[in-house]
Design a protein around this motif. Structure first.
Motif, PDB file in Angstrom:
ATOM      1  N   ARG A 712       0.684  -1.036   0.024  1.00  0.00           N
ATOM      2  CA  ARG A 712       0.006   0.100  -0.068  1.00  0.00           C
ATOM      3  C   ARG A 712       0.861   1.345  -0.148  1.00  0.00           C
ATOM      4  NH1 ARG A 712      -5.561  -0.353   3.011  1.00  0.00           N
ATOM      5  NH2 ARG A 712      -4.802   1.739   3.687  1.00  0.00           N
ATOM      6  N   PHE A 713       1.968   1.327   0.836  1.00  0.00           N
ATOM      7  CA  PHE A 713       2.828   2.568   0.994  1.00  0.00           C
ATOM      8  C   PHE A 713       3.498   2.671  -0.405  1.00  0.00           C
ATOM      9  CE2 PHE A 713       6.305   5.102   2.457  1.00  0.00           C
ATOM     10  CZ  PHE A 713       5.577   6.073   3.396  1.00  0.00           C
ATOM     11  N   ALA A 714       3.879   1.630  -0.907  1.00  0.00           N
ATOM     12  CA  ALA A 714       4.641   1.737  -2.262  1.00  0.00           C
ATOM     13  C   ALA A 714       3.788   2.394  -3.460  1.00  0.00           C
ATOM     14  CB  ALA A 714       5.168   0.509  -2.630  1.00  0.00           C
ATOM     15  N   LEU A 715       2.420   1.764  -3.472  1.00  0.00           N
ATOM     16  CA  LEU A 715       1.714   2.205  -4.471  1.00  0.00           C
ATOM     17  C   LEU A 715       1.157   3.621  -4.136  1.00  0.00           C
ATOM     18  CD1 LEU A 715      -0.687  -0.901  -4.546  1.00  0.00           C
ATOM     19  CD2 LEU A 715       0.781  -0.354  -6.291  1.00  0.00           C
ATOM     20  N   CYS A 716       0.964   3.823  -2.837  1.00  0.00           N
ATOM     21  CA  CYS A 716       0.880   5.619  -2.661  1.00  0.00           C
ATOM     22  C   CYS A 716       2.180   6.256  -3.295  1.00  0.00           C
ATOM     23  CB  CYS A 716       0.443   5.679  -1.425  1.00  0.00           C
ATOM     24  SG  CYS A 716      -1.092   5.114  -1.096  1.00  0.00           S
ATOM     25  N   ALA A 717       3.248   5.848  -2.871  1.00  0.00           N
ATOM     26  CA  ALA A 717       4.611   6.425  -3.048  1.00  0.00           C
ATOM     27  C   ALA A 717       4.721   6.878  -4.644  1.00  0.00           C
ATOM     28  CB  ALA A 717       5.822   5.858  -2.413  1.00  0.00           C
ATOM     29  N   TYR A 718       4.226   5.876  -5.232  1.00  0.00           N
ATOM     30  CA  TYR A 718       4.312   5.882  -6.610  1.00  0.00           C
ATOM     31  C   TYR A 718       3.219   7.024  -7.347  1.00  0.00           C
ATOM     32  CZ  TYR A 718       7.197   1.943  -8.249  1.00  0.00           C
ATOM     33  OH  TYR A 718       8.362   0.877  -8.559  1.00  0.00           O
ATOM     34  N   SER A 719       2.427   7.515  -6.681  1.00  0.00           N
ATOM     35  CA  SER A 719       1.108   8.225  -7.165  1.00  0.00           C
ATOM     36  C   SER A 719       1.527   9.641  -7.040  1.00  0.00           C
ATOM     37  CB  SER A 719       0.125   8.012  -6.477  1.00  0.00           C
ATOM     38  OG  SER A 719      -0.372   6.584  -6.633  1.00  0.00           O
ATOM     39  N   GLY A 720       2.347  10.221  -8.039  1.00  0.00           N
ATOM     40  CA  GLY A 720       2.715  11.748  -7.985  1.00  0.00           C
ATOM     41  C   GLY A 720       2.108  12.532  -8.961  1.00  0.00           C
ATOM     42  N   GLY A 721       0.897  12.008  -9.592  1.00  0.00           N
ATOM     43  CA  GLY A 721       0.313  12.813 -10.562  1.00  0.00           C
ATOM     44  C   GLY A 721       0.265  12.473 -12.060  1.00  0.00           C
ATOM     45  N   GLY A 722       1.111  11.607 -12.265  1.00  0.00           N
ATOM     46  CA  GLY A 722       1.541  11.047 -13.672  1.00  0.00           C
ATOM     47  C   GLY A 722       0.530  10.223 -14.211  1.00  0.00           C
TER      48      GLY A 722
END
Length: 1053
Positions: A712-722
């Protein structure tokens, strides 16, 4: 000063000392245990360094194997729904399976997922946060893209719940008409050789329901394993009774309002699936020229030519003249009903009103003039017209009242209208046959490359055929106008901005929506053809159809239509497009069309979060239908997350073997088991072997066990608006190491909270905190403010970075280390008590900050912390989320300790450059009284945080520095020196100093040059002048310190 955030994969070597064995039971035992752990930490670091320099071999592998064998496999003994027993000591290390066990069932049983209302049943004064989960298709298990959706949405739900709001997250499942019917038909044929027609409609629907029940259970398990805090008491299915009622109401209301109509129009026909598709379910495949392609439903060895334009001639009636036309689909000439020329084209004026003769059929083909469809400059200026099989030709046919000649059966073979020579042929066999027949008659002209796009069914990969079909259509223009007006009025926020611009463009160019599907699985159209005795009727004409919420209502309407004549009702065999039901999701899940309490309390919803790829498939339709049926926007905000691709940037595909089940990432899966899962789908053996190669390349050792929190943390960390995420499992594994860090750090820190420790009633500073305590409070407060800001902005990448930085670089790396001497026996009781209270607050609030991203490990650790007096909060998930608190603002302390920590980092760097690991002696040269006093007060902290440091001495004069030191400058008034005499090559050190002096002088000259320009004071901004002045002073101080070091080294020679 915070360190620059790094990827946890790169930090995997760093680990907080983990306590082993049983928890100490007394205060003195706790102290002894802490000292023992410090010694073990030093030994572990030394051992790790040696191990890193040693090549991995059989001995190491054997040791690791033996170590693993010592750890017994975890067995969850907690009865379902009961709270986990935490009376036993914490494990020797972080085990995600053990940590995650039992918590979800307990949360659910306690009702924590249900919306909390006021005693009178109203939304809490803090506000509400409501979301409908995008219902996953029951075609199969969830993939990692669904994992991203759950990670983001549950983070928002948990955060809002902890902010005290009434929160509701409604789960559900989509029947996915075409996809589910297709996958069940494939499985049925693969397992038994039967088709749905062999079973019959009723039995086939039962078979699909068996599939649906199986996969709904699997998906539910995945959603629970991913930690989604759904209100399961409100779970919905797009074909359950309440949603059926909503769909029927939707159809009837739109029909009554004149928005929904029946018409015989061109549709996108998928031969493979035997159904129509909406434009959104068709993708365009771009071809640069002549291309041979396989087509579903044909022998795999057969390939047909596309990307070519074929020219041929039509003979003119009663003449030797011919007119040449061109087409990319030569087989459609069998359905031609006209040839169009431009009215102003002089080449064809003598043919106006004449006829051509079809070479294969007894058909005269009129030559018509049309300035809209014909471009005189393109090709021959003559265009063949096939109104029943081409969208442009369809409009020409309507303008000129041409015959609409359908030549295609539903199964893709040609019908009698194509003539006896071609009747029964499959469409692409007919393409070849038509060209050969033209050649035989001497009418073939040529074939050329033609860059073009061909329509492909996104479900089956088949090539779409435009075909005339009587269907039900939604007139989207008035609905879209309403949606645009409300969006422009600010009633809907769409993020990211790129999606917003696409939103406007699509709605402004919207087309009517065909909602009929020739399937068995789905909501059957509540429409009835009224067959009236004694009247000639066209079933394609919508005037002979009625709709009804019930059969009784339809019958009453039919009576009025029949006007006393006998009639029978025949219900439409078609079902409705899946999106026609899921388009009602935000309000149908809350009870609409009934005015339920849920509908009154929770509609409109707060946020619709989904992938940008279904912005128009789903989101737009919810807005169109929501506004028309409820008069309100169904949600206030739309947030579109990225599309997950594999590490190579490829789209996830079963045939590539790169589709990832989130459960496999959570619990790990060996490569062989990964291979075995390929046989559960409908791939053929060739595709399976290809997928195996892909899996072996991407996961040579299988998928490592990462746990839910890390995923979960990794998937959120990947989510930067791209728009795309290239997922690397190695990075997810890196966040497992972060979980391990949190686990071990908390375990170690709790040793400092002895059995006599009682948290203060309020989480407020006492005013007796040391500098580092004030600093960590300030950092904690800053992290809380940043997390709330970034979550409000939906910037999940920055939110996770803020949480990560606080835990790793500030709490673990600094405060927990710095507080060691503050909790030693030599420390005063007041100092020790204050350090403990600060540590407790940081652990308590730090875990709360992380909880929305990492629900399981934070609950596990938080439950082991003591509670503040009179705090009955049963779970971290309903505790309050930390927000900015002015009582925790210590600006001066923040600046002061940042300076101290800069000195610590400079000392570490200097020691490393000289390969010093122990007996390190540091001299801090301070020119200002205030700075000297500050460093004097923090000598113990500096020594504690500098590994191998023997002493720290603050000096006011260069003469007090022991000769033979290396140096580093912190500021114009502060320099750091480390004793290296007897440990270095003096000549080499002198050369280094000279090189650094030369470089510093070059930099100094650049600054002086910038300051010497004409009108410097008048033309250069004050902030730039100030920065240049600071640089100049720093370079001067650096040169002075280097000269001192150089002089020292020279005197030692």
């Amino acid at each position: 000063m915070s360190q620059t955030p790094n990827d946890p994969v790169l930090q995997s070597g760093a680990s907080t000392p983990a306590p082993q064995g049983n928890e100490p039971k007394t205060k003195s035992a706790a102290k002894k245990e802490a000292k023992r752990l410090e010694k073990e930490a030093k030994l572990a670091a030394k051992t790790a360094k040696v191990a890193a320099a040693t090549p991995a071999g059989e001995k190491k592998a054997k040791a690791e194997k033996e170590k693993k064998e010592e750890e017994p496999a975890f067995v969850n003994t907690t009865p379902k729904g009961e709270k986990k027993d935490l009376s036993q000591p914490m494990g020797s290390g972080y085990n995600p399976i053990a940590v995650e066990a039992a918590w979800y069932d307990w949360w659910d049983a306690q009702g924590f997922f249900s919306p909390q209302l006021t005693p009178d049943g109203k939304v809490k004064p803090e506000g509400r946060f409501v979301m409908s989960f995008p219902p996953p298709n029951v075609t199969g298990s969830l993939h990692i893209g669904h994992g991203l959706t759950i990670a983001i949405q549950d983070t928002l739900v948990r955060w809002n719940r902890m902010l005290g709001k009434t929160t509701l997250w409604v789960p559900g499942f989509d029947h996915a008409g075409i996809s589910t019917q297709s996958v069940v038909e494939k499985r049925l044929f693969k397992s038994s050789g039967q088709t749905r027609h062999d079973l019959g409609r009723e039995k086939f629907i039962e078979t699909v329901y068996d599939w649906k029940n199986d996969y709904q259970a699997r998906i539910t398990n995945q959603m629970r394993r991913l930690g989604g805090s759904f209100d399961w008491s409100r779970a919905a299915f797009t074909m359950d009774e309440p949603r059926y009622k909503a769909v029927i109401e939707n159809f009837c209301r739109l029909h009554e309002d004149g928005i929904l109509y029946r018409a015989n129009r061109l549709v996108n026909w998928c031969v493979r699936l035997h159904t129509t598709l909406s434009n959104l379910e068709v993708e365009q495949k771009q071809l640069t020229g002549r291309t041979l392609l396989n087509v579903p439903g044909y022998d795999p060895k057969e390939k047909f030519e596309f990307g070519a334009i074929t020219s041929f001639a039509y003979p003119i009636e009663n003449s030797d003249e011919k007119i040449i036309v061109a087409t990319t689909r030569p087989e459609t000439m069998l359905g031609d009903s006209a040839i169009a020329v431009h009215p102003d084209d002089p080449r064809y004026k003598h043919l106006h009103g004449k006829f051509a003769v079809h070479p294969f059929l007894d058909r005269r083909i009129p030559i018509v003039t049309d300035s809209i469809v014909v471009d005189m400059s393109f090709g021959t200026g003559a265009v063949k017209i096939t109104p029943a099989h081409d969208p442009n030709d369809y409009e020409v046919g309507k303008r000129h009242n041409l015959p609409f000649i359908n030549i295609l059966n539903d199964d893709g073979t040609f019908n009698a209208n194509a003539g006896p020579k071609f009747q029964g042929m499959k469409r692409f066999h007919a393409r070849v046959a038509v060209v050969e027949a033209l050649k035989e008659k001497g009418l073939f002209v040529d074939v050329k490359d033609n860059p073009m796009s061909i329509p492909i069914c996104t479900k089956s990969g088949d090539i779409i055929e435009p075909v005339l079909k009587p269907q039900w259509w939604v007139n989207c223009k008035p609905l879209a106008e309403e949606a645009l007006n409300h969006t422009r009025a600010g009633e809907l926020s769409i993020k990211p901005a790129l999606s917003e611009s696409e939103w406007y463009r699509w709605l402004e160019n919207i087309q009517d929506w065909c909602i009929s599907r020739q399937l068995w699985w789905g909501h059957r159209c509540p429409a009835y053809f009224v067959r009236i005795e004694g009247i000639e009727q066209d079933s394609n004409d919508g005037k002979w159809w009625v709709s009804g919420r019930t059969l009784d209502q339809a019958t009453e309407r039919a009576k009025k239509l029949a006007d006393g004549k006998p009639f029978t009702l025949e219900q439409d065999e078609d079902v409705l497009d899946t999106w026609f039901s899921s388009g009602l999701w935000p309000f149908s899940t809350l009870g609409w069309p009934d005015n339920t309490e849920d509908y009154r309390n929770f509609y409109p919803t707060s946020l619709l979060e989904t992938g940008w790829d279904i912005l128009f498939f789903w989101v737009a339709r919810m807005v169109l239908l929501g506004l028309h049926l409820t008069g309100k926007m169904p949600f206030d905000e739309v947030f579109c997350h990225a599309m997950i691709r594999d590490a190579h940037g490829r789209k996830m595909s079963k045939s590539l073997g790169n589709v990832i089940d989130p459960i496999d990432v959570i619990q790990g899966l060996p490569l062989e088991d990964l291979h075995q899962k390929l046989y559960e789908g409908n791939l053929d053996e060739k595709e399976i072997q290809k997928a195996k190669l892909g899996q072996k390349k991407d996961f040579p050792k299988g998928i490592p066990q990462c746990g839910t929190d890390a995923l979960r943390f990794a998937l959120c960390a990947y989510s930067g608006g791209g728009r795309d995420i290239n997922l690397e499992i190695l990075r997810v594994e890196g966040y497992r190491k972060f979980c391990n860090k949190i686990f071990n750090a908390t375990k170690f820190a709790m040793l400092k909270l002895d059995e006599e420790f009682i948290p203060l009633p309020q989480a407020k500073p006492t005013g007796k905190e040391s500098l580092v305590e004030k600093w960590i409070f300030h950092k904690l407060n800053f992290a809380a403010a940043e997390l709330n800001r970034y979550l409000t902005e939906r910037n999940f990448m920055m939110a996770t970075t803020a949480a990560y930085n606080f835990w790793l670089y500030e709490l673990c790396d600094v405060y927990i280390e710095a507080m060691k001497p503050m909790t030693d026996e030599s420390a005063s009781a007041e100092t020790r008590k204050s350090a403990q209270q600060t540590l407790y607050t940081c652990l308590d609030y730090g875990l709360r900050l992380l909880h929305p991203f990492m629900p399981f490990v934070t609950e596990e650790l938080w439950q082991r912390l003591p509670r503040r007096p009179n705090d009955p909060t049963p779970s971290i998930m309903i505790s309050s989320y930390p927000t900015h608190d002015s009582d925790f603002v210590f600006d001066a302390a923040d600046r002061q300790f940042d300076l101290i920590f800069d000195a610590i980092k400079a000392g570490r760097s200097l020691a490393a450059s000289y390969s010093l690991q122990n007996d390190i002696q540091i001299f801090v040269h301070c020119q200002a009284d205030e700075e000297a006093a500050l460093f004097e007060s923090q000598k113990a902290t500096m020594q504690t945080l500098t590994k191998g440091c023997q002493s720290v001495k603050v000096v006011r004069s260069v003469d007090e520095i022991t000769p033979g030191c290396g140096s580093a400058v912190l500021s114009p008034t502060i320099a750091l020196h480390i004793l290296v005499r007897g440990l270095v090559d003096l000549d080499a050190e002198i050369a280094k100093c000279e090189k650094k002096i030369h470089l510093a002088n070059l930099n100094l000259e650049k600054v002086k040059k910038a300051e010497s320009v004409a009108d410097y004071e008048a033309t250069v901004p004050a902030n730039v002048r100030l920065a240049n002045e600071e640089k100049r002073k720093t370079y001067v101080a650096e040169i002075a310190a280097l000269e001192i070091s150089k002089d020292m080294f020279q005197k030692l020679k």
